[in-house]
Design a protein around this motif. Structure first.
Motif, mmCIF file in Angstrom:
data_model
loop_
_atom_site.group_PDB
_atom_site.id
_atom_site.type_symbol
_atom_site.label_atom_id
_atom_site.label_comp_id
_atom_site.label_asym_id
_atom_site.label_seq_id
_atom_site.Cartn_x
_atom_site.Cartn_y
_atom_site.Cartn_z
ATOM 1 N N ILE A 55 55.820 41.239 42.596
ATOM 2 C CA ILE A 55 56.161 39.799 42.150
ATOM 3 C C ILE A 55 55.251 38.673 41.302
ATOM 4 C CG2 ILE A 55 57.574 39.410 43.965
ATOM 5 C CD1 ILE A 55 55.668 38.164 45.641
ATOM 6 N N ARG A 56 54.452 39.319 40.817
ATOM 7 C CA ARG A 56 52.866 38.773 40.172
ATOM 8 C C ARG A 56 53.338 38.063 38.449
ATOM 9 N NH1 ARG A 56 47.772 41.226 38.359
ATOM 10 N NH2 ARG A 56 46.706 39.735 36.844
ATOM 11 N N ASN A 57 52.841 36.887 38.321
ATOM 12 C CA ASN A 57 53.134 35.639 37.312
ATOM 13 C C ASN A 57 51.856 36.938 36.217
ATOM 14 O OD1 ASN A 57 53.969 33.827 39.276
ATOM 15 N ND2 ASN A 57 55.868 34.016 37.684
ATOM 16 N N TYR A 111 57.519 31.348 45.420
ATOM 17 C CA TYR A 111 57.921 31.786 44.247
ATOM 18 C C TYR A 111 59.053 31.614 43.216
ATOM 19 C CZ TYR A 111 53.672 35.039 43.395
ATOM 20 O OH TYR A 111 52.197 35.384 43.870
ATOM 21 N N PRO A 112 59.175 30.298 43.413
ATOM 22 C CA PRO A 112 60.621 29.952 43.481
ATOM 23 C C PRO A 112 61.518 30.192 41.742
ATOM 24 C CG PRO A 112 59.221 28.419 42.597
ATOM 25 C CD PRO A 112 58.440 29.161 42.789
ATOM 26 N N LEU A 113 61.059 30.692 41.358
ATOM 27 C CA LEU A 113 61.532 31.659 39.622
ATOM 28 C C LEU A 113 61.742 33.422 40.065
ATOM 29 C CD1 LEU A 113 60.221 29.603 36.941
ATOM 30 C CD2 LEU A 113 62.537 29.494 38.123
ATOM 31 N N HIS A 135 76.583 33.095 43.718
ATOM 32 C CA HIS A 135 75.309 33.502 44.907
ATOM 33 C C HIS A 135 74.573 33.972 42.855
ATOM 34 C CE1 HIS A 135 75.132 34.094 48.371
ATOM 35 N NE2 HIS A 135 76.504 34.979 48.318
ATOM 36 N N ASN A 136 73.005 33.371 42.583
ATOM 37 C CA ASN A 136 72.470 33.150 41.974
ATOM 38 C C ASN A 136 70.943 33.329 41.747
ATOM 39 O OD1 ASN A 136 75.143 32.547 39.255
ATOM 40 N ND2 ASN A 136 74.548 30.746 41.276
ATOM 41 N N LEU A 137 71.300 34.794 40.946
ATOM 42 C CA LEU A 137 69.579 34.720 40.617
ATOM 43 C C LEU A 137 68.089 34.779 39.459
ATOM 44 C CD1 LEU A 137 67.066 37.216 42.109
ATOM 45 C CD2 LEU A 137 68.142 38.919 40.975
ATOM 46 N N LEU A 138 67.523 33.889 39.292
ATOM 47 C CA LEU A 138 67.128 33.264 38.836
ATOM 48 C C LEU A 138 65.886 33.739 38.765
ATOM 49 C CD1 LEU A 138 67.806 30.374 37.268
ATOM 50 C CD2 LEU A 138 68.999 30.770 39.494
ATOM 51 N N LEU A 139 65.262 34.248 37.296
ATOM 52 C CA LEU A 139 64.141 35.222 37.838
ATOM 53 C C LEU A 139 63.553 34.601 36.832
ATOM 54 C CD1 LEU A 139 65.230 38.609 37.558
ATOM 55 C CD2 LEU A 139 63.701 37.444 39.509
ATOM 56 N N SER A 140 62.179 34.022 36.073
ATOM 57 C CA SER A 140 61.114 33.898 35.279
ATOM 58 C C SER A 140 61.127 34.958 33.952
ATOM 59 C CB SER A 140 59.496 33.529 35.337
ATOM 60 O OG SER A 140 59.293 34.301 36.238
ATOM 61 N N CYS A 141 60.750 35.420 33.630
ATOM 62 C CA CYS A 141 60.991 36.076 32.531
ATOM 63 C C CYS A 141 58.952 37.127 32.128
ATOM 64 C CB CYS A 141 61.075 36.117 30.750
ATOM 65 S SG CYS A 141 59.385 34.620 30.049
ATOM 66 N N ASP A 142 57.983 36.686 33.263
ATOM 67 C CA ASP A 142 57.160 36.682 33.616
ATOM 68 C C ASP A 142 56.273 38.282 34.289
ATOM 69 O OD1 ASP A 142 56.902 34.790 35.455
ATOM 70 O OD2 ASP A 142 55.136 33.470 34.136
ATOM 71 N N ILE A 143 57.640 38.823 34.803
ATOM 72 C CA ILE A 143 57.106 39.067 35.661
ATOM 73 C C ILE A 143 57.366 40.716 35.811
ATOM 74 C CG2 ILE A 143 57.353 37.385 38.020
ATOM 75 C CD1 ILE A 143 60.260 38.630 37.827
ATOM 76 N N PRO A 144 56.410 41.298 34.444
ATOM 77 C CA PRO A 144 56.902 42.844 34.480
ATOM 78 C C PRO A 144 57.269 44.131 35.971
ATOM 79 C CG PRO A 144 54.766 42.580 33.605
ATOM 80 C CD PRO A 144 55.123 41.082 34.802
ATOM 81 N N LYS A 145 56.321 43.310 36.331
ATOM 82 C CA LYS A 145 56.542 44.912 37.491
ATOM 83 C C LYS A 145 57.788 44.770 38.835
ATOM 84 C CE LYS A 145 52.594 47.085 37.943
ATOM 85 N NZ LYS A 145 52.145 48.012 38.211
ATOM 86 N N LYS A 155 58.891 18.959 39.480
ATOM 87 C CA LYS A 155 57.794 20.183 39.983
ATOM 88 C C LYS A 155 58.980 21.134 40.670
ATOM 89 C CE LYS A 155 54.632 17.575 39.878
ATOM 90 N NZ LYS A 155 53.114 18.246 38.962
ATOM 91 N N LEU A 156 59.094 21.699 40.717
ATOM 92 C CA LEU A 156 60.228 22.903 41.195
ATOM 93 C C LEU A 156 60.006 23.552 42.978
ATOM 94 C CD1 LEU A 156 62.571 24.903 41.558
ATOM 95 C CD2 LEU A 156 61.518 26.111 39.885
ATOM 96 N N CYS A 157 58.435 23.433 43.352
ATOM 97 C CA CYS A 157 58.424 23.925 44.414
ATOM 98 C C CYS A 157 58.490 22.567 45.528
ATOM 99 C CB CYS A 157 56.551 24.239 44.806
ATOM 100 S SG CYS A 157 56.930 25.849 43.970
ATOM 101 N N PRO A 158 58.028 21.321 44.740
ATOM 102 C CA PRO A 158 58.840 20.406 46.343
ATOM 103 C C PRO A 158 60.484 20.918 46.287
ATOM 104 C CG PRO A 158 56.876 19.351 44.487
ATOM 105 C CD PRO A 158 57.229 20.987 44.286
ATOM 106 N N LEU A 159 60.989 20.238 45.071
ATOM 107 C CA LEU A 159 62.291 20.176 45.319
ATOM 108 C C LEU A 159 63.386 21.420 45.931
ATOM 109 C CD1 LEU A 159 64.549 19.484 44.080
ATOM 110 C CD2 LEU A 159 64.824 20.974 41.786
ATOM 111 N N VAL A 160 62.584 22.788 46.188
ATOM 112 C CA VAL A 160 62.778 23.764 46.766
ATOM 113 C C VAL A 160 62.717 23.477 48.452
ATOM 114 C CG1 VAL A 160 61.994 26.510 47.015
ATOM 115 C CG2 VAL A 160 63.223 25.252 44.723
ATOM 116 N N ASP A 161 61.510 23.014 48.517
ATOM 117 C CA ASP A 161 60.717 22.060 50.204
ATOM 118 C C ASP A 161 61.380 21.336 50.527
ATOM 119 O OD1 ASP A 161 59.284 24.539 49.811
ATOM 120 O OD2 ASP A 161 57.084 23.232 49.360
#
Length: 191
Positions: free
Chosen positions: A178-180, A131-133, A91-101, A155-161
């Protein structure tokens, strides 16, 4: 501590170009702390297995392991590929760096949902936007992401889909988490 009982690695993607913010997003300050520090504060109660995906030396001061993209300029798909290649956990949690909340509570919900699911990917959604990131990715997806890079399917969203996925819709109470934050204007509107 709220430690997750199962091994999970966390990868925070800090390697983007930050073109809309005009500065390194993970290092942008909000209420006296960098975006990255807010994310770390939410993640560290859950696990100490945290890695930054970046080659930017400005992050060295955090004392967290850093890895560079295996294939540069492949966007989030490349970052996830790099993380999965590095990971030794299922299991791997992937996060973007632009979600300070982001909060520990939201991440706990995501991780526990992912662990109890038989899906390859579990991501958060607000019902309109995915929010795939902010997602959990199985290590077994490494060949899928490698193929995507080799064939320029970036394109990440189509890949996840295209994968066995679960989209967890967050209630309005948690949607701010979860707001970027991509622009200076969005930063100014953050409360």
């Amino acid at each position: 501590m709220l430690r997750i009982n199962e091994d999970i690695a966390v990868y925070i993607l800090c390697g983007g170009k930050s073109s809309r913010m005009n500065t390194e997003k993970g290092l942008v300050k909000f209420q006296g702390k960098t975006f990255l520090q807010w994310i770390l504060d939410a993640v560290t109660p859950l696990t100490s297995d945290i890695t930054l995906v970046t080659k930017n030396a400005a992050y060295v001061s955090y004392g967290i392991p850093m890895i560079s993209d295996l294939v540069e300029d492949q966007g989030p798909v490349g970052g996830i590929y790099t993380a999965l290649a590095d990971s030794s956990t299922r299991h791997n949690l992937l996060l973007s760096c632009d979600i300070p909340k982001i909060t520990t509570e939201v991440l706990t919900f995501l991780i526990q949902s992912s662990i109890s699911s038989d899906n390859d990917v579990c991501i958060l959604s607000d019902g309109k936007h995915d929010y795939p990131l902010i997602g959990c990715y199985q290590k077994s997806l490494l060949p899928v992401f490698q193929y995507a890079i080799e064939h320029q399917h970036l394109k990440l969203c189509p890949l996840v889909d295209s994968l066995r996925n679960q989209k967890l819709v967050i209630t309005p109470k948690y949607q701010a988490a979860i707001r970027n934050i991509n622009t200076q204007k969005e930063l100014l509107s953050l409360t």
